[in-house]
Design an enzyme around this catalytic site. Sequence first.
Site, PDB file in Angstrom:
ATOM      1  N   THR A  80      -6.518  10.826  14.418  1.00  0.00           N
ATOM      2  CA  THR A  80      -7.975  10.894  14.532  1.00  0.00           C
ATOM      3  C   THR A  80      -8.449  10.331  15.880  1.00  0.00           C
ATOM      4  O   THR A  80      -9.541  10.672  16.332  1.00  0.00           O
ATOM      5  CB  THR A  80      -8.649  10.187  13.331  1.00  0.00           C
ATOM      6  OG1 THR A  80     -10.015  10.501  13.298  1.00  0.00           O
ATOM      7  CG2 THR A  80      -8.504   8.692  13.386  1.00  0.00           C
ATOM      8  N   TYR A 108     -14.289   4.763  10.810  1.00  0.00           N
ATOM      9  CA  TYR A 108     -12.854   4.556  10.566  1.00  0.00           C
ATOM     10  C   TYR A 108     -12.050   4.923  11.821  1.00  0.00           C
ATOM     11  O   TYR A 108     -11.217   4.162  12.295  1.00  0.00           O
ATOM     12  CB  TYR A 108     -12.396   5.398   9.368  1.00  0.00           C
ATOM     13  CG  TYR A 108     -10.909   5.619   9.298  1.00  0.00           C
ATOM     14  CD1 TYR A 108     -10.071   4.636   8.793  1.00  0.00           C
ATOM     15  CD2 TYR A 108     -10.333   6.810   9.756  1.00  0.00           C
ATOM     16  CE1 TYR A 108      -8.694   4.827   8.753  1.00  0.00           C
ATOM     17  CE2 TYR A 108      -8.970   7.015   9.719  1.00  0.00           C
ATOM     18  CZ  TYR A 108      -8.151   6.022   9.218  1.00  0.00           C
ATOM     19  OH  TYR A 108      -6.787   6.220   9.194  1.00  0.00           O
ATOM     20  N   LYS A 152      -9.685   2.642  14.728  1.00  0.00           N
ATOM     21  CA  LYS A 152      -8.312   2.910  15.193  1.00  0.00           C
ATOM     22  C   LYS A 152      -8.277   2.936  16.721  1.00  0.00           C
ATOM     23  O   LYS A 152      -7.346   2.417  17.343  1.00  0.00           O
ATOM     24  CB  LYS A 152      -7.789   4.236  14.620  1.00  0.00           C
ATOM     25  CG  LYS A 152      -7.588   4.228  13.111  1.00  0.00           C
ATOM     26  CD  LYS A 152      -6.494   3.260  12.675  1.00  0.00           C
ATOM     27  CE  LYS A 152      -6.389   3.113  11.178  1.00  0.00           C
ATOM     28  NZ  LYS A 152      -5.528   2.003  10.743  1.00  0.00           N
ATOM     29  N   LYS A 212      -9.195   2.686   4.560  1.00  0.00           N
ATOM     30  CA  LYS A 212      -8.798   4.006   5.051  1.00  0.00           C
ATOM     31  C   LYS A 212      -9.662   5.168   4.594  1.00  0.00           C
ATOM     32  O   LYS A 212      -9.288   6.330   4.785  1.00  0.00           O
ATOM     33  CB  LYS A 212      -7.336   4.268   4.694  1.00  0.00           C
ATOM     34  CG  LYS A 212      -7.071   4.369   3.191  1.00  0.00           C
ATOM     35  CD  LYS A 212      -5.601   4.656   2.962  1.00  0.00           C
ATOM     36  CE  LYS A 212      -5.188   4.591   1.524  1.00  0.00           C
ATOM     37  NZ  LYS A 212      -5.623   5.689   0.672  1.00  0.00           N
ATOM     38  N   ASN A 220      -6.773  -3.057  -2.383  1.00  0.00           N
ATOM     39  CA  ASN A 220      -6.919  -1.622  -2.623  1.00  0.00           C
ATOM     40  C   ASN A 220      -5.573  -0.978  -2.959  1.00  0.00           C
ATOM     41  O   ASN A 220      -5.275   0.138  -2.553  1.00  0.00           O
ATOM     42  CB  ASN A 220      -7.561  -0.949  -1.406  1.00  0.00           C
ATOM     43  CG  ASN A 220      -8.100   0.429  -1.738  1.00  0.00           C
ATOM     44  OD1 ASN A 220      -8.346   0.756  -2.902  1.00  0.00           O
ATOM     45  ND2 ASN A 220      -8.255   1.273  -0.726  1.00  0.00           N
ATOM     46  N   GLY A 250       0.814  -1.220   0.000  1.00  0.00           N
ATOM     47  CA  GLY A 250       0.000   0.000   0.000  1.00  0.00           C
ATOM     48  C   GLY A 250       0.846   1.270   0.000  1.00  0.00           C
ATOM     49  O   GLY A 250       2.074   1.217  -0.202  1.00  0.00           O
ATOM     50  N   TYR A 251       0.186   2.381   0.225  1.00  0.00           N
ATOM     51  CA  TYR A 251       0.852   3.695   0.135  1.00  0.00           C
ATOM     52  C   TYR A 251       1.968   3.827   1.175  1.00  0.00           C
ATOM     53  O   TYR A 251       3.153   3.956   0.819  1.00  0.00           O
ATOM     54  CB  TYR A 251      -0.217   4.782   0.302  1.00  0.00           C
ATOM     55  CG  TYR A 251       0.283   6.199   0.439  1.00  0.00           C
ATOM     56  CD1 TYR A 251       1.269   6.713  -0.399  1.00  0.00           C
ATOM     57  CD2 TYR A 251      -0.266   7.051   1.402  1.00  0.00           C
ATOM     58  CE1 TYR A 251       1.700   8.035  -0.271  1.00  0.00           C
ATOM     59  CE2 TYR A 251       0.147   8.371   1.523  1.00  0.00           C
ATOM     60  CZ  TYR A 251       1.141   8.855   0.694  1.00  0.00           C
ATOM     61  OH  TYR A 251       1.554  10.153   0.826  1.00  0.00           O
ATOM     62  N   LEU A 284      -3.710  -7.103  -2.194  1.00  0.00           N
ATOM     63  CA  LEU A 284      -3.837  -6.081  -3.249  1.00  0.00           C
ATOM     64  C   LEU A 284      -5.287  -5.627  -3.455  1.00  0.00           C
ATOM     65  O   LEU A 284      -5.645  -5.190  -4.546  1.00  0.00           O
ATOM     66  CB  LEU A 284      -3.247  -6.583  -4.584  1.00  0.00           C
ATOM     67  CG  LEU A 284      -1.831  -7.147  -4.575  1.00  0.00           C
ATOM     68  CD1 LEU A 284      -1.374  -7.467  -6.016  1.00  0.00           C
ATOM     69  CD2 LEU A 284      -0.831  -6.183  -3.952  1.00  0.00           C
ATOM     70  N   SER A 325      -3.751   6.639  14.063  1.00  0.00           N
ATOM     71  CA  SER A 325      -4.000   7.934  13.429  1.00  0.00           C
ATOM     72  C   SER A 325      -4.266   8.985  14.498  1.00  0.00           C
ATOM     73  O   SER A 325      -4.820   8.671  15.566  1.00  0.00           O
ATOM     74  CB  SER A 325      -5.235   7.802  12.532  1.00  0.00           C
ATOM     75  OG  SER A 325      -5.735   9.076  12.196  1.00  0.00           O
TER      76      SER A 325
HETATM   77  C1  UD1 Z   1      -8.729  12.718   7.265  1.00  0.00           C
HETATM   78  C2  UD1 Z   1      -9.564  11.934   8.213  1.00  0.00           C
HETATM   79  C3  UD1 Z   1      -8.661  11.233   9.203  1.00  0.00           C
HETATM   80  C4  UD1 Z   1      -7.652  10.371   8.483  1.00  0.00           C
HETATM   81  C5  UD1 Z   1      -6.864  11.218   7.501  1.00  0.00           C
HETATM   82  C6  UD1 Z   1      -5.973  10.346   6.664  1.00  0.00           C
HETATM   83  C7  UD1 Z   1     -11.679  13.193   8.329  1.00  0.00           C
HETATM   84  C8  UD1 Z   1     -12.605  13.967   9.203  1.00  0.00           C
HETATM   85  N1  UD1 Z   1     -10.508  12.794   8.888  1.00  0.00           N
HETATM   86  O1  UD1 Z   1      -8.059  13.717   8.014  1.00  0.00           O
HETATM   87  O2  UD1 Z   1      -9.440  10.428  10.052  1.00  0.00           O
HETATM   88  O3  UD1 Z   1      -6.769   9.759   9.396  1.00  0.00           O
HETATM   89  O4  UD1 Z   1      -7.766  11.894   6.628  1.00  0.00           O
HETATM   90  O5  UD1 Z   1      -5.121  11.125   5.889  1.00  0.00           O
HETATM   91  O6  UD1 Z   1     -11.977  12.940   7.182  1.00  0.00           O
HETATM   92  N2  UD1 Z   1      -9.956  19.951   2.725  1.00  0.00           N
HETATM   93  C9  UD1 Z   1     -10.562  20.917   1.926  1.00  0.00           C
HETATM   94  N3  UD1 Z   1     -11.038  20.550   0.711  1.00  0.00           N
HETATM   95  C10 UD1 Z   1     -10.958  19.267   0.245  1.00  0.00           C
HETATM   96  C11 UD1 Z   1     -10.332  18.281   1.067  1.00  0.00           C
HETATM   97  C12 UD1 Z   1      -9.849  18.669   2.298  1.00  0.00           C
HETATM   98  O7  UD1 Z   1     -10.670  22.068   2.306  1.00  0.00           O
HETATM   99  O8  UD1 Z   1     -11.443  19.003  -0.866  1.00  0.00           O
HETATM  100  C13 UD1 Z   1      -9.434  20.347   4.044  1.00  0.00           C
HETATM  101  C14 UD1 Z   1     -10.156  19.659   5.199  1.00  0.00           C
HETATM  102  O9  UD1 Z   1     -11.294  20.378   5.577  1.00  0.00           O
HETATM  103  C15 UD1 Z   1      -9.061  19.643   6.247  1.00  0.00           C
HETATM  104  C16 UD1 Z   1      -7.756  19.561   5.453  1.00  0.00           C
HETATM  105  O10 UD1 Z   1      -8.088  19.948   4.125  1.00  0.00           O
HETATM  106  O11 UD1 Z   1      -9.076  20.835   6.947  1.00  0.00           O
HETATM  107  C17 UD1 Z   1      -7.196  18.165   5.427  1.00  0.00           C
HETATM  108  O12 UD1 Z   1      -8.192  17.261   5.028  1.00  0.00           O
HETATM  109  P1  UD1 Z   1      -7.905  15.725   4.735  1.00  0.00           P
HETATM  110  O13 UD1 Z   1      -6.743  15.590   3.823  1.00  0.00           O
HETATM  111  O14 UD1 Z   1      -9.178  15.082   4.325  1.00  0.00           O
HETATM  112  O15 UD1 Z   1      -7.407  15.145   6.136  1.00  0.00           O
HETATM  113  P2  UD1 Z   1      -8.090  15.205   7.579  1.00  0.00           P
HETATM  114  O16 UD1 Z   1      -9.465  15.687   7.522  1.00  0.00           O
HETATM  115  O17 UD1 Z   1      -7.155  15.917   8.479  1.00  0.00           O
END
Ligand code: UD1
Length: 329
Positions: A128, A151, A155, A86, A36, A11-12, A34, A126
């Site tokens: 999270t 998810y 964890k 994930k 995902n 994976g990643y 494999l 995580s």
């Molecule tokens: C998310 C998961 C987290 C997981 C992690 C894995 C949620 C609530 N949390 O974290 O459980 O462990 O991914 O990497 O989904 N954003 C935008 N526009 C977008 C996408 C994201 O503004 O189209 C913002 C989000 O609001 C956030 C930041 O970018 O503030 C990061 O988002 P993201 O990459 O999805 O990660 P997390 O939310 O921190």
Amino acid sequence: MRKILVTGGAGYIGSHTIVELITAGYTPIIVDNLCNTSHKNIDGIESIIDAKVKWRNADCTNKYAMDKVFSEEGKIDGIIHFAAHKSVEESVKNPQKYYDNNIGSLKVVLKCMQENEVKNIIFSSSCTVYGMPDVLPVDENAPFKKAESPYGETKQICEEMLKSDNCNSVALRYFNPIGSHPTTLIGDCSADRPSNLVPIIAECAIGKREYITIFGDDYNTPDGTCIRDYIHVVDLAKSHVKAMEFLIKNRGKHAFNVGTGIGVSVLEAVKAFEKINNLKINYSIGPRRSGDIEEIYANVNLVNIKLDWEPKEILEKAMKSAWDWEKKK
Ligand code: UD1
């Protein structure tokens, strides 16, 4: 040569960790069905290290298949358990899939460890697990808040399972892993439609999306957008090698944050990507995303001291590698 079974090793994060384990002199064995990811990552690992890597095609929730792996591989010094679903979004739609797979696979791995007297396990956790922390930067003693998604709940439950088992364990609580190996030979090959920030920015850059929606600019942060701690996946991979060395030497139960300790806003992340890659990303401000927390970044004192690990790569380099991977994949 220490033999390490790496579930989800194609994976990643797993593939990057395999490269670092081999570089550090370990003998990893990939256990991955494999489901995902792609065989491309195994080929990529072999090109990077210029040697063959052992891969066992097995589903970690299948005790019979895992029994076979353990008995045929002989003495194993440790496990790194990545194998898990994930996608936060998917976990909300289909929680049972996440409980069955993420909890089920750890259950089988722990049982196999007991039966085969394998003591050491590193688990992919995580940040999270903390929910919205009361104190920033968040340290490892912060309480687990109610999970925002199934998810996240898996964890939390997996960390509890490790505590109540008699294994030696390290839970690595990842912040936001981004980027790819500088060779662009390995990366995120999952079929999940990207929902994380940096892959979405990269999709805008390549033209798969017209623009990115920034989820809210009315948070209580300097520019109003959410703050996260983005960690280069190569740095993250190296923390697993340090954690394994530490666990073999010290035994016991441990949890470490793996982040940079630096909070970066969504707008800053977009700007960093634009600047290093010399391109423009269209964005619009949209409503907040439900379940998002305002701000989280890691206190990394413990991991610095205990594992002698610190991130080496800067945000810009991670953003460059994220773009390079998008162009190549
Ligand atoms: C998310 C998961 C987290 C997981 C992690 C894995 C949620 C609530 N949390 O974290 O459980 O462990 O991914 O990497 O989904 N954003 C935008 N526009 C977008 C996408 C994201 O503004 O189209 C913002 C989000 O609001 C956030 C930041 O970018 O503030 C990061 O988002 P993201 O990459 O999805 O990660 P997390 O939310 O921190």
